[in-house]
Design a protein around this motif. Structure first.
Motif, PDB file in Angstrom:
ATOM      1  N   LEU A  70     -12.705   2.153 -22.384  1.00  0.00           N
ATOM      2  CA  LEU A  70     -11.377   1.563 -22.186  1.00  0.00           C
ATOM      3  C   LEU A  70     -10.321   2.568 -22.634  1.00  0.00           C
ATOM      4  O   LEU A  70     -10.257   2.942 -23.805  1.00  0.00           O
ATOM      5  N   ILE A 126     -12.251   1.343 -17.677  1.00  0.00           N
ATOM      6  CA  ILE A 126     -11.028   0.559 -17.540  1.00  0.00           C
ATOM      7  C   ILE A 126      -9.915   1.468 -18.049  1.00  0.00           C
ATOM      8  O   ILE A 126     -10.010   1.999 -19.158  1.00  0.00           O
ATOM      9  N   VAL A 148     -11.624   0.451 -12.992  1.00  0.00           N
ATOM     10  CA  VAL A 148     -10.603  -0.587 -12.816  1.00  0.00           C
ATOM     11  C   VAL A 148      -9.364  -0.154 -13.587  1.00  0.00           C
ATOM     12  O   VAL A 148      -9.437   0.146 -14.777  1.00  0.00           O
ATOM     13  N   ILE A 304      -9.410  -8.101 -15.170  1.00  0.00           N
ATOM     14  CA  ILE A 304      -9.923  -6.738 -15.354  1.00  0.00           C
ATOM     15  C   ILE A 304     -11.432  -6.760 -15.576  1.00  0.00           C
ATOM     16  O   ILE A 304     -12.197  -6.079 -14.878  1.00  0.00           O
ATOM     17  N   LEU A 308     -14.679  -5.520 -13.160  1.00  0.00           N
ATOM     18  CA  LEU A 308     -15.608  -4.470 -13.563  1.00  0.00           C
ATOM     19  C   LEU A 308     -17.038  -4.997 -13.645  1.00  0.00           C
ATOM     20  O   LEU A 308     -17.980  -4.340 -13.167  1.00  0.00           O
TER      21      LEU A 308
END
Length: 341
Positions: A70, A126, A148, A304, A308
């Motif tokens: 992330l 992400i 994403v 989100i 994913l």
């Protein structure tokens, strides 16, 4: 035992094959017709000796690490921090772990972090992307890794993203100020070519255009040193004393703006009205409370991680999804007194 226990050690202690131990630890005992008695012996010994699997070795063997990378602009920012926490909870429920990092909107740092994630064999990404990483993202997608994006996206890269309707959000907030009787409305924001910031600028301009009002725009370079944000902001307000309302482009520049306004002795909303993009507790608790554009944090996070996980759990290529969510204008005391003058 002082050394780190391995599958081979477990197998030798029980006089069975390491393959059998591996099948049991990976939940394939029933499939391989391994007796329940042996399963319990292995699990009991694993617990007694404190065996911990080598996650990197496992990822090399299975092709999955069950780790998601992330990447956000600043993990300490309330917007990103709240979304990250919600994503982590959802991911954990599905057996995934999250590694966070802050890019500081720095292209070179982001590229280094992508390399670090690749070394860790993360299963998916992400990201709230900075500029100039299009090729890096394309390479990830070509290698079969799902990406994403959220908060903003890269127009020339076809990938999934979740954003809010930034243009309507600032249009709506500016119209609110106009309807309250304000006419010299400034938009103070960070200098940026990112999609979300361009859309916010356009929403503000479009609202003013309808009433043929003059735009007052101040763009400030982002800096982690708050004083370097406050100085040009203060200079701009001193140079433009006729401004009667301000729409701040982000919560960070909004909080800096409130400090500057307080230092200048300007009263809100008597002297100047305030609206900020992004809403959080500080704005509600501020005196007077601050009108703010609230992003749907839970819906953003949910979309989100759903996108994913869907990619991770599917073996087939799926069409990319572009999701745009609505915001809410939380109207408070900082913007609602012009008509009472």
């Amino acid at each position: 035992m002082n050394k780190k226990i391995s599958i081979v050690d477990i197998a030798n202690l029980l006089n069975i094959s390491k393959t059998t131990v591996s099948f049991i630890l990976n939940g394939r005992a029933q499939e391989k017709r391994i007796s329940e008695e042996l399963v319990q012996k292995v699990l009991k010994l694993v617990k007694e000796v404190g065996y911990k699997p080598n996650s990197l070795a496992k990822s090399l063997r299975t092709g999955k690490s069950n780790i998601i990378g992330l990447m956000v602009e600043d993990i300490s920012n309330p917007f990103f921090a709240n979304i990250a926490r919600l994503i982590e909870d959802r991911a954990y429920e599905k057996g995934y772990r999250i590694i966070y990092c802050s890019t500081d909107n720095d292209t070179a740092k982001t590229q280094e972090l992508i390399g670090m994630f690749q070394d860790r064999h993360v299963d998916g990404y992400i990201m709230a992307p900075p500029k100039d990483i299009e090729e890096d993202v394309r390479d990830l997608i070509k290698s079969g890794l799902p990406v994403v994006m959220f908060d903003r996206y890269l127009p020339n890269v076809d990938t999934d993203y979740v954003i809010v309707d930034n243009q309507f959000s600032t249009y709506n907030a500016t119209r609110h100020l106009i309807e309250q009787g304000y006419s010299k409305i400034a938009f103070i924001t960070f200098s940026s070519e990112q999609t979300q910031m361009l859309d916010r600028m356009n929403g503000y301009k479009n609202a003013l255009k309808e009433d043929k009002l003059k735009p007052y725009i101040k763009e400030i370079d982002f800096n982690r040193n708050e004083e370097l944000i406050k100085e040009p902001l203060s200079a701009y307000l001193k140079k433009n004393p006729g401004i009667d309302a301000i729409l701040f482009g982000t919560d960070h520049i909004g909080t800096c703006g409130l400090k500057v306004i307080n230092q200048l002795g300007v009263k809100v909303p008597d002297d100047i009205a305030i609206v900020s993009f992004d809403d959080y507790d500080v704005f509600e608790l501020h005196s007077p409370s601050v009108t703010a554009i609230a992003q749907p944090i839970e819906a953003i996070a949910d979309n989100i991680i759903s996108l994913l996980l869907k990619k991770l759990e599917s073996n087939s290529n799926q069409t990319t999804q572009k999701i745009t969510l609505s915001t809410t204008l939380n109207m408070r005391n900082s913007s609602q007194q012009a008509l009472k003058r």
